[in-house]
Design an enzyme around this catalytic site. Structure first.
Site, PDB file in Angstrom:
ATOM      1  N   CYS A 120      27.455  21.267  15.752  1.00 18.75           N
ATOM      2  CA  CYS A 120      27.826  21.621  17.122  1.00 18.75           C
ATOM      3  C   CYS A 120      26.679  22.447  17.701  1.00 18.75           C
ATOM      4  CB  CYS A 120      29.123  22.411  17.100  1.00 18.75           C
ATOM      5  SG  CYS A 120      29.789  22.798  18.724  1.00 18.75           S
ATOM      6  N   CYS A 174      39.655  44.789  32.642  1.00 14.56           N
ATOM      7  CA  CYS A 174      38.879  44.639  31.408  1.00 14.56           C
ATOM      8  C   CYS A 174      39.068  43.243  30.830  1.00 14.56           C
ATOM      9  CB  CYS A 174      39.319  45.690  30.403  1.00 14.56           C
ATOM     10  SG  CYS A 174      38.522  45.532  28.781  1.00 14.56           S
TER      11      CYS A 174
END
Length: 318
Positions: A120, A174
């Site tokens: 990958c 966040c």
């Protein structure tokens, strides 16, 4: 084996594009389905974008469906080196160029026969060399990966056409906790945290924290609309934070923590506007809706240590 290539970071920055530098020298990962060579089926050879070392041939390339170029075998094992990678807690095998040490991607054991390997690889780490008269795609007698037409196989293409994989981008404070919560929704395939909505190219976490870049801490979601619709994601988004807070979420204060939906296309914009109108009319908000609705622009993936932060550390904010 060619002579090792060694350069300083400053020298690599002069040679590589910003995206290639982040991947190859900083170990970052491209967003899935965003790379130049993910859906690319020309005949030829893929070399290291940093030093030109031959890495993979096109006849070993196949569509794994995960959004990155995938190969069953390298040109030559001597051109690669492998390292254990525990950055996501679960052990992975990192693949690097043996000549210049560049990060290329990872190798897994979920590939097709005959090797059952799945290399990958990030497109940004590759340089494609078209097949020429003096350079056959395969060496005589070499083992071959699955034969590929100059486009995706019909079965994979049909499956993707039905799935119509889409991307959504949200900001809700966040990004550690937001990524964790969105990533648990059935139908969400991948999540990446990063920065978007600002004016500074290639922002860093430190720069975004100053509030001077204009970027918001964001999460980009790749999802299968056959399993979860965009409207459902928008509703989930509003349920996981307080969309009435202006430039903050809880103890996190600053424009980088603003609530925002970055829409991809008019259909997503219309859907988001519909849900936002319903929310305003519901009477459930204690203050006016502060969520920004803006067209999605360039998304800059955050540093590796921010990716899947909750899974790595079990906490969602510092």
């Amino acid at each position: 084996m060619p002579k090792k290539v060694k350069r300083t970071d400053a020298e690599w920055k002069e040679i590589l594009s910003p995206g290639a530098f982040r991947v190859m020298r900083q170990g970052r990962t491209e967003r899935p389905f965003s790379g130049e060579y993910n859906d690319f089926w020309e005949e030829g050879r893929y070399a290291c974008a940093g030093c030109g070392t031959p890495l993979f041939r096109s006849d070993a390339k196949y569509d794994h469906g995960t959004g990155w170029p995938s190969f069953t075998m390298p040109v030559d094992e001597k051109n690669l080196v492998y390292k254990d990678d525990f950055s996501l807690i679960v052990k992975r095998i990192e693949v690097r160029c043996a000549v210049c040490g560049a990060h290329l991607g990872h190798v897994f054991d979920d590939g097709p026969a005959p090797t059952f390997l799945h290399y990958c690889i990030n497109s940004a780490a590759l340089a494609f060399e078209p097949a020429g008269k003096d350079e056959p795609v395969s060496k005589p007698g070499a083992a071959k990966g699955p034969a590929r037409p100059p486009k995706r196989c019909k079965a994979v293409a049909a499956a993707k056409e039905v799935a119509a994989i889409e991307t959504a981008t949200f900001a809700a404070g966040c990004f550690w906790g937001v990524e964790h919560k969105l990533g648990r929704i059935p139908g969400v395939l991948t999540t990446v945290v990063g920065y978007t909505g600002g004016r500074t190219p290639d922002p860093t976490y430190e720069g975004v924290c100053t509030g001077k870049t204009g970027h918001a801490e964001s999460v980009q979601v790749v999802f299968d609309p056959a399993r979860v619709g965009y409207e459902e994601l928008v509703r989930r988004f509003f349920g996981l934070h307080d969309p009435t807070q202006v430039n903050r979420q809880g103890p996190d204060v600053g424009t980088q923590y603003r609530s925002a939906i970055f829409y991809h296309g008019e259909k997503q914009r219309e859907t988001a506007e519909k849900v936002m109108a319903e929310l305003r009319a519901s009477g459930k908000l204690a203050a006016p809706l502060a969520t920004e609705l803006a067209e999605a622009g360039v998304f800059f993936p955050a540093e590796d240590y921010h990716q899947k932060y909750f899974e790595k550390h079990g906490v969602v904010c510092s």
